[in-house]
Motif scaffolding. Structure first.
Motif, PDB file in Angstrom:
ATOM      1  N   GLN A  64      -2.922  -0.247   6.694  1.00  0.00           N
ATOM      2  CA  GLN A  64      -3.740  -1.443   6.522  1.00  0.00           C
ATOM      3  C   GLN A  64      -4.926  -1.104   5.628  1.00  0.00           C
ATOM      4  OE1 GLN A  64      -4.632  -2.814  10.493  1.00  0.00           O
ATOM      5  NE2 GLN A  64      -2.510  -3.407  10.864  1.00  0.00           N
ATOM      6  N   ARG A  66      -8.267  -2.592   3.197  1.00  0.00           N
ATOM      7  CA  ARG A  66      -9.241  -3.638   2.897  1.00  0.00           C
ATOM      8  C   ARG A  66      -9.692  -3.411   1.452  1.00  0.00           C
ATOM      9  NH1 ARG A  66     -12.713  -4.385   7.485  1.00  0.00           N
ATOM     10  NH2 ARG A  66     -11.021  -5.808   7.994  1.00  0.00           N
ATOM     11  N   THR A  82      -8.180   0.693   6.924  1.00  0.00           N
ATOM     12  CA  THR A  82      -8.717   0.218   8.197  1.00  0.00           C
ATOM     13  C   THR A  82      -7.851   0.636   9.375  1.00  0.00           C
ATOM     14  OG1 THR A  82      -7.625  -1.926   7.916  1.00  0.00           O
ATOM     15  CG2 THR A  82      -9.917  -1.730   7.152  1.00  0.00           C
ATOM     16  N   THR A 113     -13.255 -10.072   0.024  1.00  0.00           N
ATOM     17  CA  THR A 113     -12.647  -8.980   0.777  1.00  0.00           C
ATOM     18  C   THR A 113     -11.294  -9.456   1.274  1.00  0.00           C
ATOM     19  OG1 THR A 113     -14.814  -8.213   1.520  1.00  0.00           O
ATOM     20  CG2 THR A 113     -12.911  -7.393   2.728  1.00  0.00           C
ATOM     21  N   ASP A 115      -7.617  -8.195   3.196  1.00  0.00           N
ATOM     22  CA  ASP A 115      -6.906  -7.179   3.964  1.00  0.00           C
ATOM     23  C   ASP A 115      -5.414  -7.264   3.642  1.00  0.00           C
ATOM     24  OD1 ASP A 115      -8.911  -7.618   6.949  1.00  0.00           O
ATOM     25  OD2 ASP A 115      -9.270  -6.415   5.176  1.00  0.00           O
ATOM     26  N   THR A 117      -1.487  -5.225   4.374  1.00  0.00           N
ATOM     27  CA  THR A 117      -0.683  -4.231   5.071  1.00  0.00           C
ATOM     28  C   THR A 117       0.428  -3.776   4.150  1.00  0.00           C
ATOM     29  OG1 THR A 117      -1.141  -5.164   7.259  1.00  0.00           O
ATOM     30  CG2 THR A 117       0.830  -3.786   7.056  1.00  0.00           C
TER      31      THR A 117
END
Length: 123
Positions: A64, A66, A82, A113, A115, A117
């Motif tokens: 993961q 960011r 993260t 920002t 995120d 995966t």
């Protein structure tokens, strides 16, 4: 029987989990542009994973990330891991290095920002 690493590729599914904007407006296009820029690095991410498979042919996991962009900037300002259940620090380093310096054509009007995966699994 030894598996061919050339036939094993990463399912480096880059899934936007969330996009958080600091400030107001102007992040929609930047998010799409950022996703496209990351997708353009798919071959490099797959190469990172293929190399990791030479160390451990059963390596799987999720990474993961960011990714941050400052207001009015066209180059990412940071990449943070993260969470990771990938047991290969060299793979993690390769992925983050592959995304460093990533840029988009049009800067966001406010800080961004996002995120992501990255899922690794041999096919």
């Amino acid at each position: 029987m030894k598996k061919s690493f050339h036939s094993m590729t990463a399912i480096a599914a880059l899934l936007a989990l969330s996009g958080l904007a600091v400030g107001c407006g102007g992040v929609g296009t930047a998010q799409a542009d950022l996703r496209s820029a990351i997708d353009a690095r798919q071959t490099t991410l797959n190469e990172c994973y293929r190399e990791a498979l030479t160390r451990d042919e059963s390596l799987t996991g999720d990474l993961q990330l960011r990714v941050a962009m400052a207001k009015s900037a066209t180059t990412i300002s940071g990449i943070e891991v993260t969470h990771s259940n990938v047991d290969d620090e060299l793979l993690v380093a390769c992925v983050t290095q592959a995304l460093e310096g990533l840029s988009i054509d049009e800067a966001p009007k406010s800080a961004l920002t996002v995120d992501y995966t990255v899922r690794f699994s041999p096919r």
